[in-house]
Design an enzyme around this catalytic site. Structure first.
Site, short mmCIF file in Angstrom:
data_model
loop_
_atom_site.label_atom_id
_atom_site.label_comp_id
_atom_site.label_asym_id
_atom_site.label_seq_id
_atom_site.Cartn_x
_atom_site.Cartn_y
_atom_site.Cartn_z
N SER A 162 0.83 -1.20 0.00
CA SER A 162 0.00 0.00 0.00
C SER A 162 0.87 1.25 0.00
O SER A 162 1.76 1.40 0.83
CB SER A 162 -0.91 0.00 1.23
OG SER A 162 -1.70 1.15 1.27
N GLY A 163 0.59 2.15 -0.95
CA GLY A 163 1.36 3.37 -1.06
C GLY A 163 2.54 3.28 -1.99
O GLY A 163 3.31 4.25 -2.12
N THR A 167 -1.82 2.45 -8.03
CA THR A 167 -2.94 3.15 -8.65
C THR A 167 -2.45 4.14 -9.70
O THR A 167 -3.03 4.25 -10.79
CB THR A 167 -3.76 3.88 -7.58
OG1 THR A 167 -4.25 2.93 -6.63
CG2 THR A 167 -4.93 4.61 -8.19
N ASN A 216 -1.29 4.94 3.40
CA ASN A 216 -1.45 5.67 2.15
C ASN A 216 -2.76 6.45 2.20
O ASN A 216 -3.75 5.98 2.73
CB ASN A 216 -1.47 4.67 0.97
CG ASN A 216 -1.52 5.36 -0.36
OD1 ASN A 216 -1.28 6.55 -0.46
ND2 ASN A 216 -1.85 4.62 -1.39
N SER A 219 -5.39 4.52 -0.60
CA SER A 219 -5.16 3.08 -0.61
C SER A 219 -6.36 2.36 -1.22
O SER A 219 -7.51 2.59 -0.84
CB SER A 219 -4.94 2.57 0.82
OG SER A 219 -4.74 1.18 0.83
N SER A 220 -6.10 1.48 -2.18
CA SER A 220 -7.17 0.70 -2.81
C SER A 220 -7.67 -0.35 -1.83
O SER A 220 -6.89 -1.16 -1.33
CB SER A 220 -6.66 0.03 -4.09
OG SER A 220 -6.26 0.98 -5.04
N GLY A 406 -2.07 -4.07 -1.85
CA GLY A 406 -0.83 -4.77 -1.56
C GLY A 406 -0.83 -5.41 -0.18
O GLY A 406 -1.79 -5.34 0.60
N GLU A 408 -0.33 -6.13 3.62
CA GLU A 408 -0.56 -5.23 4.75
C GLU A 408 -0.22 -5.91 6.07
O GLU A 408 -0.48 -7.11 6.25
CB GLU A 408 -2.03 -4.77 4.79
CG GLU A 408 -2.42 -3.87 3.63
CD GLU A 408 -3.83 -3.38 3.74
OE1 GLU A 408 -4.20 -2.48 2.97
OE2 GLU A 408 -4.58 -3.88 4.59
#
Length: 908
Positions: A162-163, A167, A216, A219-220, A406, A408
């Site tokens: 994440s981050g 994206t 992030n 974050s998705s 991603g 985590e």
């Protein structure tokens, strides 16, 4: 309410245990000393560290390594230093074998993704020769579709924590395809519309699927697989987005210092420092995607209803057998929710506080406890949000783009993190199976003497999570099906009993909370067991389904029109699907699509945990490199033979190095010829480089270094052949020019000869005419002379004397004696007399004038005159001068000279 504004940054220091590197030892025999043989043990790490130090000496050149397979030696330290040097030089993309490593700069770099750069990579004959870029991966996938007779679906897998920038990378890929695949003038309007919709889907999906987390700001919280449909001409004709694994629990619960989905903050129009909180951008995207204002109003009403629903709280009833009562402050929120959902407020309250039990054909009503009312409230919100965010699509030939959350690891990890990390384990397995494992197995199948490089295989971890009949998921589902009170401690004991043999699971003996620790490929994560069963059940009570289907809102009614299966599952007539079961099924369908396509990998790396621009933290990056297997990938690519070429193609391309000519296509080469030619392949390669090539059963295996040298040698041979061709062509051109010069000279000589011949012929014709006229004149003169001799006296005495003047018989007479001229063809010119007196008859004068015209003698009246003397001197007879064979006429001096110049030998 659930969507609350909180601070978005929180740094978590997670200590990751790193396995100690095992020292490899070799035994070197030395000569005997005093009769005793002493083995010498030397650590390979000593020589390796020396090589690393030697490599890192030239730090100024580290940023020039655009492919990490060129790093020597390949170690985490050398790879890390190269990436750090390139990041400091503001170079953010680096090749790592079959993958592309992308470092997040955490700041906009517009020139790196401009339209000119897109066109440059798209129009390049060999994009791989350019600097590493995400557009190289995109163009390779696009050309793979173009180069196939039957197009093979392509997948672009963008992974990372994440981050890390997944994206943004997905946005760049979508922009690239929307630009290069919609350039046809035939359907420019349609292509532009598709392009706009593809790009506008990003802000819409991010608004409904992304949230601010500890790692992030954007974050998705779901996975999306974007399908870009191409026609036979590789033009963009359609696009669709399939969403996976939505983290819908975030609608009802967020971890401390985290936020709900962006869309909830947009509809509240809150002023924050987050760029994603832009409602106008989302509205514009909806309009471009065909969502009109009426449907937008319906969507925003439902979102507002969910926000109001989050503020509804229940209190215990005054009587034990009665349903729970609403909190006094919640009555207004419940009324607002009912109005926005267009349902009855009484029916809404009843659905949240009372459940219906079916016993045979009878239905029993039972009040829910306070906690159960809260669960049903959350269930309603998650069900509505999940239905509103889903989209059904159909599949065809496409280029797919996968963007999924991603790996985590937080301070508190529950079922959501377990599912997310399980999805990343599946993606890592796909990478291992496709590249690392498949490539080494191909070496063995082709007969290569290959020493396997150890890589991290996560199959044991996947078995721990998903295998049947005994795994974390299966045990969790079994507890949910028993429909009994949940005891987290008992479930922890059961896990220890049934799964303790798997080395990927462990427990912290010093922790009092029930938990389990899973050793993922990216690191170990501790999961809290408390509350897992409630999150896994995620039931949708039939009362809620019935309530939503009876809504007067057309959108809400359509979303739950086909919800009979879930309703029946909640009643117990069919097997209800749990959260992990749905998650697993959705992930399996995604993996099935990925395995049916040709994948292209992009590994996004997060340089620092604080999202600071151009800040590189070595400990953060090295952990990600080890987690995603970058070092192993580089090792296999560098130590192995990443270039694999079938024999036919190899001989066709490089056969000219050994003097072999292969004009046929690779598939048309006979096996007998192929077998004899294969034996000659090592002769193409210098002796010091033959260890870089291996001839398998059907392919030639090469390293990138040898491939470059073969290309150089091939270019050198082709240059020599081209020089020979140029020499032969120049010689041929010289000969052709000489032949053309000689032919032109011959033609010119022939033309000149023809012109001279034609002029001489004209002269001969003129002379013949003159001769003919001259003979005619002489005959006429002789006849006239004879006539004069016979009739001279008759003319003098005739009474018709005046008529004689009219007949103009000419008598030669002058003041001086006429000069006798004897010549042929002209005896008319006098060389000695300045003046000539000529006596002519009219007809004779006419003939003389014609003769002078043929001789081109000027005939001006000032140059000659005619004088008659018949009547002044008397009649003169031609017989008086019988020897004169000419006539007399008066000529000027210049005319006489002209005749003399023309015919000097004719004058006597």
């Amino acid at each position: 309410m659930w969507a609350t504004s909180v601070s978005f940054y929180c740094t978590i220091l997670i200590s990751k245990s790193k396995a100690a590197a095992c020292s490899d030892w070799i035994i070197i025999d030395i000569p005997q000393v005093n009769g005793v043989t002493k083995p010498l043990r030397k650590s390979l790490n000593d020589s390796l560290e020396a090589d690393v130090r030697d490599f890192l000496v030239n730090e100024a050149e580290l940023h020039t390594y655009d492919d990490l397979t060129k790093v020597n030696p390949v170690t985490p330290a050398t790879v890390l230093k190269c990436l750090q040097a390139r990041y400091s030089a503001k170079v953010f993309y680096t090749h790592a074998g079959c993958t592309l490593v992308a470092l997040n700069p955490f700041q906009p770099i517009p020139h790196l993704y401009s339209l000119d750069v897109m066109r440059e990579y798209h129009s390049a004959p060999q994009p791989q020769e350019f600097k590493p870029h995400i557009f190289i991966v995109a163009e390779e996938a696009y050309r793979n579709v173009q180069g196939q007779v039957e197009p093979m679906n392509q997948s672009l897998v963008v992974s990372g924590e994440s981050g890390a920038g997944k994206t943004w990378t997905s946005r760049c890929l979508m922009k690239y395809y929307a630009t290069v695949a919609s350039s046809s003038q035939r359907c420019q309007d349609t292509a532009e519309k598709i392009e706009r919709r593809v790009l506008d889907s990003n802000p819409l999906m991010e608004a409904f699927g992304n949230a601010c987390t500890l790692r992030n700001n954007n974050s998705s919280r779901f996975g999306k697989y974007i399908q870009l449909q191409l026609n036979s001409s590789q033009l963009l004709v359609g696009a669709s987005v399939q969403t996976y694994l939505l983290e819908k629990t975030r609608v009802a619960f967020q971890a401390p210092n985290e936020r709900n989905f962006h869309i909830f903050y947009q509809v509240q129009d809150e002023t924050t420092c987050i760029s994603e909180d832009s409602l106008p951008e989302t509205v514009e995207a909806m309009m471009n995607l065909g969502i009109d204002e009426g449907r937008q109003t319906q969507i925003f009403k439902i979102l507002a209803a969910l926000l109001q629903l989050g503020n509804v709280d229940f209190i215990l009833a005054s009587e034990e057998a009665q349903p729970c009562d609403l909190h006094e402050q919640s009555k207004g929120f419940l009324q607002n929710t009912a109005d926005l959902l267009q349902v009855s407020v009484e029916e809404l309250q009843s659905s949240l506080s009372v459940r219906t039990l079916r016993a045979g054909k009878q239905e029993l009503v039972k009040p829910c406890s306070q906690s159960e009312c809260g669960v049903r409230r959350d269930c309603l919100a998650k069900a509505v949000y999940a239905r509103m965010s889903a989209e059904n699509t159909s599949w065809c030939n496409f280029i797919g783009l996968l963007d999924v959350y991603g790996f985590e690891c937080f301070l508190l990890n529950s079922l959501e993190q377990l599912c997310i990390n399980y999805a990343n384990e599946k993606l890592q397995q796909h990478f291992v199976a496709h590249y690392l494992k498949a490539q080494q197995e191909e070496y063995v199948a082709e007969g290569l003497q290959w020493s396997f490089i150890q890589y991290q295989d996560n199959q044991r971890c996947l078995d721990l999570i998903e295998s049947s009949p005994c795994s974390i998921f299966s045990l969790l589902n079994e507890e949910c099906r028993l429909n009994r009170a949940w005891d987290a401690q008992k479930f922890c004991v059961r896990l220890q009993k049934d799964l303790s043999e798997n080395p990927k699971i462990s427990w912290d003996r010093f922790s009092s909370e029930p938990h389990f620790i899973v050793a993922h490929y990216a690191g170990s994560v501790s999961y809290q067991i408390q509350g897992m069963m409630d999150k896994n059940q995620d039931p949708v009570p039939p009362e809620l389904i019935r309530l939503l289907r009876n809504s007067h809102d057309s959108l809400l009614h359509s979303l739950f029109a086909d919800a009979e299966q879930e309703s029946e599952g909640a009643r117990g007539h069919s097997k209800a699907l749990t959260v992990v079961s749905k998650f697993k099924n959705s992930l399996e369908s995604l993996m099935k699509i990925l395995y049916s396509t040709t994948p292209h990998y992009t590994r996004c790396i997060k340089p620092n945990p604080d999202c600071r621009p151009l800040t590189f933290r070595q400990e953060e990056v090295i952990a990600q490199l080890e987690a995603c297997g970058i070092v192993e990938t580089i090792n296999i690519s560098a130590a192995g033979f990443p270039v694999r070429i079938p024999y036919g193609s190899f001989l066709q391309r490089y056969g000219l190095i050994g003097g072999e000519r292969r004009e046929k296509k690779p598939e048309a080469i006979e096996q007998t010829v192929l077998g004899s030619a294969v034996e000659m392949i090592p002769s193409f390669v210098p002796e010091d480089l033959r260890h870089m090539v291996h001839c398998g059963r059907t392919k030639v295996f090469l390293t990138h270094c040898l491939l470059e040298k073969l290309e150089e040698q091939r270019n050198r041979v082709r240059s020599q052949k081209a020089f020979c061709i140029q020499c032969c062509w120049s010689r041929y051109q010289h000969r052709q020019r000489s032949r053309r010069t000689q032919a032109a000279a011959r033609i010119q000589a022939g033309v000149r000869s023809w012109r001279v011949r034609r002029e001489i012929q004209s002269w001969r014709r003129a002379a013949s005419i003159i001769q003919t006229r001259w003979r005619c004149w002489r005959v006429w003169r002789d006849a006239l002379a004879e006539a004069e001799l016979d009739d001279a006296e008759d003319f003098v005495e005739s009474s018709l004397f005046p008529n004689l003047k009219e007949s103009s018989s000419v008598l030669v007479s002058s003041l001086q004696e006429p000069v006798t001229v004897r010549a042929w063809p002209v005896g008319l010119a006098m060389a000695s007399a300045p003046l000539i007196r000529v006596s002519l008859s009219p007809s004779c004068l006419q003939r003389v004038t014609s003769m002078m015209a043929s001789l081109k003698i000027p005939q001006r009246s000032s140059q000659y005159r005619v004088e008659t003397n018949q009547f002044e001197q008397g009649v003169a007879s031609i017989r008086a001068q019988p020897r004169v064979s000419g006539v007399m006429f008066v000529l000027a001096d210049d005319t006489s000279r002209n005749i003399n110049a023309l015919f000097p030998s004719a004058l006597h």
